[in-house]
Motif scaffolding. Structure first.
Motif, PDB file in Angstrom:
ATOM      1  N   TRP A  10      14.398  42.847  29.728  1.00 42.84           N
ATOM      2  CA  TRP A  10      13.167  43.588  29.991  1.00 42.84           C
ATOM      3  C   TRP A  10      11.967  42.689  30.281  1.00 42.84           C
ATOM      4  CZ3 TRP A  10      12.049  47.677  32.194  1.00 42.84           C
ATOM      5  CH2 TRP A  10      10.800  48.258  32.086  1.00 42.84           C
ATOM      6  N   LYS A  11      11.824  41.619  29.563  1.00 40.76           N
ATOM      7  CA  LYS A  11      10.676  40.734  29.776  1.00 40.76           C
ATOM      8  C   LYS A  11      10.681  40.152  31.180  1.00 40.76           C
ATOM      9  CE  LYS A  11      10.077  39.758  24.949  1.00 40.76           C
ATOM     10  NZ  LYS A  11      10.052  38.829  23.864  1.00 40.76           N
ATOM     11  N   GLN A  12      11.840  39.856  31.701  1.00 38.09           N
ATOM     12  CA  GLN A  12      11.965  39.333  33.058  1.00 38.09           C
ATOM     13  C   GLN A  12      11.692  40.404  34.103  1.00 38.09           C
ATOM     14  OE1 GLN A  12      15.949  37.884  32.943  1.00 38.09           O
ATOM     15  NE2 GLN A  12      15.386  35.930  32.010  1.00 38.09           N
ATOM     16  N   VAL A  13      11.995  41.621  33.770  1.00 39.75           N
ATOM     17  CA  VAL A  13      11.880  42.736  34.708  1.00 39.75           C
ATOM     18  C   VAL A  13      10.433  43.170  34.918  1.00 39.75           C
ATOM     19  CG1 VAL A  13      12.478  45.185  34.997  1.00 39.75           C
ATOM     20  CG2 VAL A  13      14.176  43.569  34.177  1.00 39.75           C
ATOM     21  N   LYS A  14       9.612  43.051  33.906  1.00 37.74           N
ATOM     22  CA  LYS A  14       8.231  43.540  33.971  1.00 37.74           C
ATOM     23  C   LYS A  14       7.484  43.044  35.207  1.00 37.74           C
ATOM     24  CE  LYS A  14       6.651  44.391  29.316  1.00 37.74           C
ATOM     25  NZ  LYS A  14       5.872  43.829  28.206  1.00 37.74           N
ATOM     26  N   GLY A  15       7.600  41.772  35.499  1.00 40.13           N
ATOM     27  CA  GLY A  15       6.899  41.201  36.642  1.00 40.13           C
ATOM     28  C   GLY A  15       7.337  41.815  37.956  1.00 40.13           C
ATOM     29  N   LYS A  16       8.631  42.015  38.111  1.00 37.17           N
ATOM     30  CA  LYS A  16       9.145  42.615  39.345  1.00 37.17           C
ATOM     31  C   LYS A  16       8.677  44.060  39.489  1.00 37.17           C
ATOM     32  CE  LYS A  16      13.129  39.757  40.213  1.00 37.17           C
ATOM     33  NZ  LYS A  16      14.507  39.737  40.672  1.00 37.17           N
ATOM     34  N   LEU A  17       8.638  44.781  38.385  1.00 34.73           N
ATOM     35  CA  LEU A  17       8.183  46.174  38.439  1.00 34.73           C
ATOM     36  C   LEU A  17       6.712  46.248  38.825  1.00 34.73           C
ATOM     37  CD1 LEU A  17       9.953  47.626  35.291  1.00 34.73           C
ATOM     38  CD2 LEU A  17      10.528  48.067  37.682  1.00 34.73           C
ATOM     39  N   LYS A  18       5.913  45.345  38.282  1.00 33.58           N
ATOM     40  CA  LYS A  18       4.488  45.339  38.622  1.00 33.58           C
ATOM     41  C   LYS A  18       4.257  44.931  40.075  1.00 33.58           C
ATOM     42  CE  LYS A  18       1.303  44.462  35.603  1.00 33.58           C
ATOM     43  NZ  LYS A  18       0.447  43.837  34.592  1.00 33.58           N
ATOM     44  N   GLU A  19       5.121  44.083  40.616  1.00 30.49           N
ATOM     45  CA  GLU A  19       5.027  43.744  42.037  1.00 30.49           C
ATOM     46  C   GLU A  19       5.318  44.965  42.899  1.00 30.49           C
ATOM     47  OE1 GLU A  19       7.541  40.495  43.207  1.00 30.49           O
ATOM     48  OE2 GLU A  19       6.701  39.173  41.684  1.00 30.49           O
ATOM     49  N   GLN A  20       6.338  45.718  42.529  1.00 30.78           N
ATOM     50  CA  GLN A  20       6.764  46.884  43.304  1.00 30.78           C
ATOM     51  C   GLN A  20       5.793  48.049  43.145  1.00 30.78           C
ATOM     52  OE1 GLN A  20       9.426  47.092  45.373  1.00 30.78           O
ATOM     53  NE2 GLN A  20       8.920  49.197  45.899  1.00 30.78           N
ATOM     54  N   TRP A  21       5.384  48.332  41.917  1.00 30.88           N
ATOM     55  CA  TRP A  21       4.506  49.463  41.620  1.00 30.88           C
ATOM     56  C   TRP A  21       3.282  48.927  40.891  1.00 30.88           C
ATOM     57  CZ3 TRP A  21       9.875  50.050  40.629  1.00 30.88           C
ATOM     58  CH2 TRP A  21      10.535  50.877  41.550  1.00 30.88           C
ATOM     59  N   GLY A  22       2.325  48.447  41.656  1.00 33.43           N
ATOM     60  CA  GLY A  22       1.167  47.739  41.125  1.00 33.43           C
ATOM     61  C   GLY A  22       0.269  48.523  40.199  1.00 33.43           C
ATOM     62  N   GLN A  64      18.207  46.649  45.395  1.00 28.57           N
ATOM     63  CA  GLN A  64      17.690  45.351  45.821  1.00 28.57           C
ATOM     64  C   GLN A  64      17.618  44.346  44.673  1.00 28.57           C
ATOM     65  OE1 GLN A  64      13.944  46.543  47.518  1.00 28.57           O
ATOM     66  NE2 GLN A  64      14.863  47.017  49.511  1.00 28.57           N
ATOM     67  N   ASN A  65      17.693  44.829  43.459  1.00 29.45           N
ATOM     68  CA  ASN A  65      17.604  43.981  42.264  1.00 29.45           C
ATOM     69  C   ASN A  65      18.749  44.301  41.315  1.00 29.45           C
ATOM     70  OD1 ASN A  65      14.736  42.654  42.550  1.00 29.45           O
ATOM     71  ND2 ASN A  65      14.485  44.799  43.094  1.00 29.45           N
ATOM     72  N   PRO A  66      19.981  44.017  41.715  1.00 27.09           N
ATOM     73  CA  PRO A  66      21.137  44.422  40.891  1.00 27.09           C
ATOM     74  C   PRO A  66      21.202  43.727  39.531  1.00 27.09           C
ATOM     75  CG  PRO A  66      21.827  42.992  42.680  1.00 27.09           C
ATOM     76  CD  PRO A  66      20.378  43.313  42.916  1.00 27.09           C
ATOM     77  N   GLU A  67      20.437  42.663  39.366  1.00 26.48           N
ATOM     78  CA  GLU A  67      20.425  41.971  38.080  1.00 26.48           C
ATOM     79  C   GLU A  67      19.605  42.705  37.025  1.00 26.48           C
ATOM     80  OE1 GLU A  67      16.716  40.535  40.141  1.00 26.48           O
ATOM     81  OE2 GLU A  67      18.712  41.140  40.769  1.00 26.48           O
ATOM     82  N   ILE A  68      18.869  43.718  37.448  1.00 23.90           N
ATOM     83  CA  ILE A  68      18.024  44.489  36.534  1.00 23.90           C
ATOM     84  C   ILE A  68      18.815  45.680  36.021  1.00 23.90           C
ATOM     85  CG2 ILE A  68      15.942  45.877  36.343  1.00 23.90           C
ATOM     86  CD1 ILE A  68      14.682  43.992  38.396  1.00 23.90           C
ATOM     87  N   PHE A  69      18.788  45.850  34.719  1.00 27.29           N
ATOM     88  CA  PHE A  69      19.542  46.919  34.083  1.00 27.29           C
ATOM     89  C   PHE A  69      18.580  47.902  33.439  1.00 27.29           C
ATOM     90  CE2 PHE A  69      23.263  44.570  34.757  1.00 27.29           C
ATOM     91  CZ  PHE A  69      22.997  43.260  34.418  1.00 27.29           C
ATOM     92  N   PHE A  70      18.850  49.173  33.610  1.00 32.44           N
ATOM     93  CA  PHE A  70      18.075  50.236  32.976  1.00 32.44           C
ATOM     94  C   PHE A  70      18.993  51.064  32.111  1.00 32.44           C
ATOM     95  CE2 PHE A  70      15.700  49.585  36.964  1.00 32.44           C
ATOM     96  CZ  PHE A  70      14.453  49.291  36.433  1.00 32.44           C
ATOM     97  N   GLU A  71      18.473  51.500  30.988  1.00 34.61           N
ATOM     98  CA  GLU A  71      19.209  52.431  30.138  1.00 34.61           C
ATOM     99  C   GLU A  71      19.124  53.796  30.776  1.00 34.61           C
ATOM    100  OE1 GLU A  71      18.075  54.533  26.114  1.00 34.61           O
ATOM    101  OE2 GLU A  71      18.419  52.394  25.848  1.00 34.61           O
ATOM    102  N   ARG A  72      20.249  54.407  31.021  1.00 31.09           N
ATOM    103  CA  ARG A  72      20.262  55.757  31.599  1.00 31.09           C
ATOM    104  C   ARG A  72      20.187  56.774  30.473  1.00 31.09           C
ATOM    105  NH1 ARG A  72      21.069  56.184  37.221  1.00 31.09           N
ATOM    106  NH2 ARG A  72      21.800  54.216  38.017  1.00 31.09           N
TER     107      ARG A  72
END
Length: 73
Positions: A10-22, A64-72
């Protein structure tokens, strides 16, 4: 996906999410904490998108980011 892996990632994912949805805030991301349904709702709310459009964007992001995992839910 187990929750430990989601949490660790999750900590790694935060930055990518903020880039995508500012418009997502750090508080939003803390509440979301890897839960896909929460992320979808926050994307809709912050960006004024219909659920189907937010879902389409999230699916594209996930492909586009298959390394990112979300809890369904």
């Amino acid at each position: 996906m187990n929750q430990d892996r989601v949490d660790g990632n999750w900590k790694q994912v935060k930055g990518k999410l903020k880039e995508q949805w500012g418009k997502l805030t750090d508080d939003d991301l803390d509440v979301i904490a890897g839960r896909r349904d929460q992320l979808l709702g926050r994307i809709q709310e912050r960006h004024g998108l219909a659920r189907d459009e937010a879902q389409r964007q999230l699916e594209t992001f996930s492909r586009q980011n298959p390394e990112i995992f979300f809890e369904r839910s």
